[in-house]
Motif scaffolding. Structure first.
Motif: not given
Ligand SMILES: CC(C)(COP(=O)(O)OP(=O)(O)OC[C@H]1O[C@@H](n2cnc3c(N)ncnc32)[C@H](O)[C@@H]1OP(=O)(O)O)[C@@H](O)C(=O)NCCC(=O)NCCSC(=O)C[C@H](O)C(=O)O
Ligand SMILES: [Mg+2]
Length: 359
Positions: A52-66, A86-96
């Motif tokens: 609710g405080t940001v439009d998209v939350l993205l769980g990053n799996l690629e670079d920057a994850v050891k 997640f209510g109005p907030t979108q859930l995205w991911t970045r895969i490897n």
């Protein structure tokens, strides 16, 4: 659409039982795509409160994850996805990346585990339409297996010279294509640019005022220099390719977290060129993105005045000494419509926008 494919097949599901592809990508406000590392316990713990405080939350799996944390990041994202509303907030991911040892399991586990919650999958280092076709078919199979009733959308990161050269075909490769982001760090490396930063400008990339005189004294005298935008060409190409295919362009990361001023400038350049949002790497970049990617009260007031003055939308009128016509009206409508879409999800903005008086 690939040249070898017939128009009628483009919107057919690519697996029996997979959801029907969308014929249009809905506009959902995504001013900030906020990156977090699901394997970082401290960061992950903050995510439910960020809904609710940001439009998209993205769980990053690629670079920057050891590398040692790749599995923990994938599992952590599945847990957060399952346990969070997640209510109005979108859930995205970045895969490897697709050539990594993790990408196949990323896709398989995420669709099975939280396919019903995931809005968009960001695919890094996309080289051409073939990468999107691979993900497209695999997602259809996984969606069918998981019994999903809506397709998961795909977002490509442009971060190789080949990807840039193929940008139009990437955008049109699948009805799942939601948008593109710029990956300035990887792209710079792939192009053999001599920058060493994550996004933003470079003081050496400049133009210099002509010398007052052609002799040595003139050449060596102080002359004004102007730093230039390293990313102008790339962002403009990306924006055109997205607009052509009805999908959405985004700036990417701005790595100098402390330099909030230059960050705002970089975001604004992208906004003015047509991008709909950007990445946020640190909580303090969210407010910057929201500010920049929401039209200002002044711009909306002006746009509404033009709309009102233009009546049926044809002809030309003078407002404050400036000519307005069908084409400037269309620009103003872009601003007015964006303001309406943002006001619908952001009560604070709605208050500000509703208070605007059209003089
Ligand atoms: C950049 C960071 C490593 C900075 O982290 P840290 O040193 O912990 O920052 P702070 O001490 O200022 O943090 C203050 C508190 O905020 C929490 N925090 C920090 N970042 C996030 C976040 N992204 N989401 C949620 N919460 C966050 C900290 O835990 C602190 O909490 P507390 O101690 O309780 O107060 C870090 O911000 C980070 O890792 N960010 C994400 C980096 C990332 O995702 N990078 C990848 C995208 S860029 C890229 O891949 C390049 C691109 O592909 C290209 O090619 O161009
Ligand atoms: Mg990258």
């Amino acid at each position: 659409m690939p040249a070898s494919q017939s128009a009628k097949d483009f919107f057919r599901p690519l697996a029996v039982g997979a959801p029907t592809p969308l014929t249009e990508i809905p506009f959902r406000p995504s001013r900030a795509i906020h990156f977090f590392d699901p394997s970082n316990a401290k960061m992950a713990a903050k995510i439910p409160a960020m809904v609710g405080t940001v439009d998209v939350l993205l769980g990053n799996l690629e670079d920057a994850v050891k590398a040692d944390n790749k599995l923990a990041a994938r599992e952590g994202l599945i847990t957060i996805g399952r346990e969070t509303d997640f209510g109005p907030t979108q859930l995205w991911t970045r895969i490897n990346s697709l050539d990594s040892p993790w990408a196949l399991d990323d896709l398989t586990a995420l669709v099975e585990g939280i396919g019903d919650k995931l809005d968009v999958i960001m695919v890094p280092k996309v080289q051409g339409a073939e990468d999107i076709h691979y993900v497209d078919r695999l997602l259809a199979q996984l969606e069918a297996k998981a019994g999903l009733d809506r397709p998961i959308l795909v977002h490509a990161i442009l971060e190789t010279a080949r990807g840039m050269a193929n940008v139009e075909e990437i955008c049109g490769a699948s009805p799942r294509m939601q948008g593109l982001s710029l990956g300035p760090a990887d792209l710079a490396a792939d192009r053999r640019m001599k920058t060493t930063r994550v996004g933003g400008g470079h003081p050496g990339y400049l133009v210099r005022q002509d010398p007052a005189t052609g002799d040595e004294a003139g050449i060596n005298a102080a002359r004004t220099t102007y730093q230039q935008d390293l990313w102008h060409y790339t962002i403009a190409r990306m924006v055109d390719a997205c607009a052509m295919h009805g999908i959405y362009p985004y700036y990417g990361p701005f790595g100098d977290i402390a330099d909030v001023v230059a960050c705002e400038d970089q975001f604004r350049n992208a906004f003015l060129l047509g991008c709909v949002g950007t990445w946020s790497l640190h909580p303090k970049q969210i407010a910057i993105a929201h500010k920049v990617f929401s039209p200002s009260v002044e711009d909306i007031a002006h746009a509404r005045r033009v709309v009102a003055a233009m009546g049926d939308g044809t002809g030309a009128v003078m407002l404050d000494g400036k000519m307005e016509d069908d084409a400037s009206l269309k620009q103003c409508l872009v601003v007015v419509r964006l303001a309406e879409q943002l006001a619908a999800i952001d009560p604070e903005l709605k208050k500000q926008y509703d208070a605007i008086e059209v003089g």
